[in-house]
Scaffold this active site. Structure first.
Site, PDB file in Angstrom:
ATOM      1  N   ASN A  45       0.844  -1.195   0.000  1.00 52.05           N
ATOM      2  CA  ASN A  45       0.000   0.000   0.000  1.00 52.05           C
ATOM      3  C   ASN A  45       0.887   1.256   0.000  1.00 52.05           C
ATOM      4  OD1 ASN A  45      -1.400   2.246   1.125  1.00 52.05           O
ATOM      5  ND2 ASN A  45      -3.037   0.884   1.777  1.00 52.05           N
TER       6      ASN A  45
ATOM      7  N   GLY B 138       0.221   4.353   0.375  1.00 53.41           N
ATOM      8  CA  GLY B 138      -0.100   5.306   1.456  1.00 53.41           C
ATOM      9  C   GLY B 138       0.629   4.927   2.735  1.00 53.41           C
TER      10      GLY B 138
ATOM     11  N   ASP C 202      -1.340  -4.299   9.731  1.00 51.59           N
ATOM     12  CA  ASP C 202      -2.709  -4.577   9.310  1.00 51.59           C
ATOM     13  C   ASP C 202      -3.581  -3.552   9.998  1.00 51.59           C
ATOM     14  OD1 ASP C 202      -4.197  -6.352   7.527  1.00 51.59           O
ATOM     15  OD2 ASP C 202      -5.432  -6.691   9.296  1.00 51.59           O
TER      16      ASP C 202
ATOM     17  N   PHE D  57      -4.830   8.705   2.497  1.00 52.98           N
ATOM     18  CA  PHE D  57      -5.273   7.665   1.552  1.00 52.98           C
ATOM     19  C   PHE D  57      -6.515   7.006   2.131  1.00 52.98           C
ATOM     20  CE2 PHE D  57      -3.938   3.761   3.807  1.00 52.98           C
ATOM     21  CZ  PHE D  57      -3.059   4.267   4.747  1.00 52.98           C
TER      22      PHE D  57
ATOM     23  N   LYS E  56      -0.945  14.205  10.658  1.00 52.09           N
ATOM     24  CA  LYS E  56      -1.615  12.899  10.648  1.00 52.09           C
ATOM     25  C   LYS E  56      -0.773  11.888  11.424  1.00 52.09           C
ATOM     26  CE  LYS E  56      -3.475   9.030   8.096  1.00 52.09           C
ATOM     27  NZ  LYS E  56      -3.574   8.223   6.897  1.00 52.09           N
TER      28      LYS E  56
HETATM   29  P1  ITT Z   1      -1.035  -4.220   2.694  1.00 54.65           P
HETATM   30  O1  ITT Z   1      -1.784  -5.431   3.182  1.00 54.65           O
HETATM   31  O2  ITT Z   1      -0.192  -4.491   1.500  1.00 54.65           O
HETATM   32  O3  ITT Z   1      -0.277  -3.535   3.803  1.00 54.65           O
HETATM   33  P2  ITT Z   1      -3.679  -3.104   2.391  1.00 54.65           P
HETATM   34  O4  ITT Z   1      -4.189  -1.777   1.936  1.00 54.65           O
HETATM   35  O5  ITT Z   1      -4.293  -4.342   1.806  1.00 54.65           O
HETATM   36  O6  ITT Z   1      -2.090  -3.120   2.175  1.00 54.65           O
HETATM   37  P3  ITT Z   1      -4.807  -3.730   4.980  1.00 54.65           P
HETATM   38  O7  ITT Z   1      -5.250  -5.086   4.630  1.00 54.65           O
HETATM   39  O8  ITT Z   1      -4.147  -3.509   6.321  1.00 54.65           O
HETATM   40  O9  ITT Z   1      -3.733  -3.156   3.959  1.00 54.65           O
HETATM   41  O10 ITT Z   1      -6.050  -2.754   4.830  1.00 54.65           O
HETATM   42  C1  ITT Z   1      -5.957  -1.463   5.300  1.00 54.65           C
HETATM   43  C2  ITT Z   1      -7.100  -0.625   4.729  1.00 54.65           C
HETATM   44  O11 ITT Z   1      -7.674   0.132   5.795  1.00 54.65           O
HETATM   45  C3  ITT Z   1      -6.553   0.376   3.735  1.00 54.65           C
HETATM   46  O12 ITT Z   1      -6.539  -0.152   2.425  1.00 54.65           O
HETATM   47  C4  ITT Z   1      -7.520   1.523   3.920  1.00 54.65           C
HETATM   48  O13 ITT Z   1      -8.697   1.277   3.207  1.00 54.65           O
HETATM   49  C5  ITT Z   1      -7.821   1.459   5.420  1.00 54.65           C
HETATM   50  N1  ITT Z   1      -6.863   2.277   6.191  1.00 54.65           N
HETATM   51  C6  ITT Z   1      -5.913   1.845   7.056  1.00 54.65           C
HETATM   52  N2  ITT Z   1      -5.194   2.867   7.539  1.00 54.65           N
HETATM   53  C7  ITT Z   1      -5.686   3.974   6.960  1.00 54.65           C
HETATM   54  C8  ITT Z   1      -5.350   5.336   7.039  1.00 54.65           C
HETATM   55  O14 ITT Z   1      -4.346   5.779   7.765  1.00 54.65           O
HETATM   56  N3  ITT Z   1      -6.079   6.190   6.308  1.00 54.65           N
HETATM   57  C9  ITT Z   1      -7.089   5.762   5.543  1.00 54.65           C
HETATM   58  N4  ITT Z   1      -7.468   4.498   5.384  1.00 54.65           N
HETATM   59  C10 ITT Z   1      -6.763   3.593   6.100  1.00 54.65           C
END
Ligand code: ITT
Length: 197
Positions: free
Chosen positions: A9, A11, A68, A153, A176
């Site tokens: 990710n 972000g 996560d 993000f 943030k």
């Molecule tokens: P990785 O598993 O590769 O790390 P991912 O995006 O799939 O990436 P997650 O399974 O942990 O990661 O899902 C996290 C989701 O939660 C992320 O895609 C966002 O939709 C949301 N999220 C988490 N932290 C956030 C933040 O700081 N700001 C906005 N949305 C966030």
């Protein structure tokens, strides 16, 4: 300390780079080592963070750090939670997930739109590490009715942190990081590190 960052990710990658640079971590992205994301089969943030860290450590032979995280909305019984990235389906974009969230909250008044971000970090020395370090943080807020701001993000354009009159997407990255679930989890991790490594 050279550590693989087990996330795809962008972000999260940006936030970790800023948060960890001053702490003596040399971060290597798993994608730069050709490591694919592992399937997130856990039902908790803890299980998935460990899965991701162990997978990256096994594939790289290096220590690995994984995150996560997700959004828990009270009016939705804690959803999307661990399914936050896949709320609108596997491979969904942030826009699709946000549209899904907005639709599910239609007609719910402000005082019932309370929510929190949660973040669990897992740091392992190796894939078989029997004493991984787990750390966590959360950030309380509520879900707005329209997207505001261009920073951050994910759900940030809809997330209004408690005590603020703006969304997380309107905050500078430094602010943030100072307030967020990820910043809190990282401070927790650093406090638990001791003489790790
Ligand atoms: P990785 O598993 O590769 O790390 P991912 O995006 O799939 O990436 P997650 O399974 O942990 O990661 O899902 C996290 C989701 O939660 C992320 O895609 C966002 O939709 C949301 N999220 C988490 N932290 C956030 C933040 O700081 N700001 C906005 N949305 C966030």
């Amino acid at each position: 300390m050279r550590v693989v960052l087990a996330t795809a990710n962008p972000g999260k990658q940006r936030e970790f780079a800023t948060l960890l640079a001053p702490r003596g971590f040399e971060l290597v992205l798993q994608s730069d080592l050709g490591i694919e994301s592992v399937e997130e089969t856990g039902n908790t943030f803890e299980d998935n963070a460990l899965l991701k860290a162990q997978h990256a450590a096994a594939a790289s032979g290096l220590p690995a750090l994984a995150d996560d995280s997700g959004l828990e909305v009270d009016a939705l019984g804690g959803r999307p939670g661990v399914w936050s990235a896949r709320y609108a389906g596997v491979g969904a974009t942030d826009e699709q997930n946000n549209a899904c969230l907005l639709a599910d909250l239609e007609g719910i008044p402000d005082d019932k739109r309370t929510a929190r971000y949660r973040c669990v970090l897992a740091l392992v020395r190796s894939s078989g590490d029997t004493k991984p370090i787990l750390a966590q943080g959360s950030w309380e807020g509520r879900i707005g009715h329209e997207p505001v701001g261009n920073g951050g993000f994910g759900y940030d354009p809809f997330f209004i942190p408690t005590g603020l009159n703006c969304t997380a997407a309107e905050l500078s990255s430094a602010r943030k990081n100072a307030l967020s679930h990820r910043g809190a989890a990282l401070r927790d991790l650093i406090a638990r590190l001791g003489n790790w490594a």
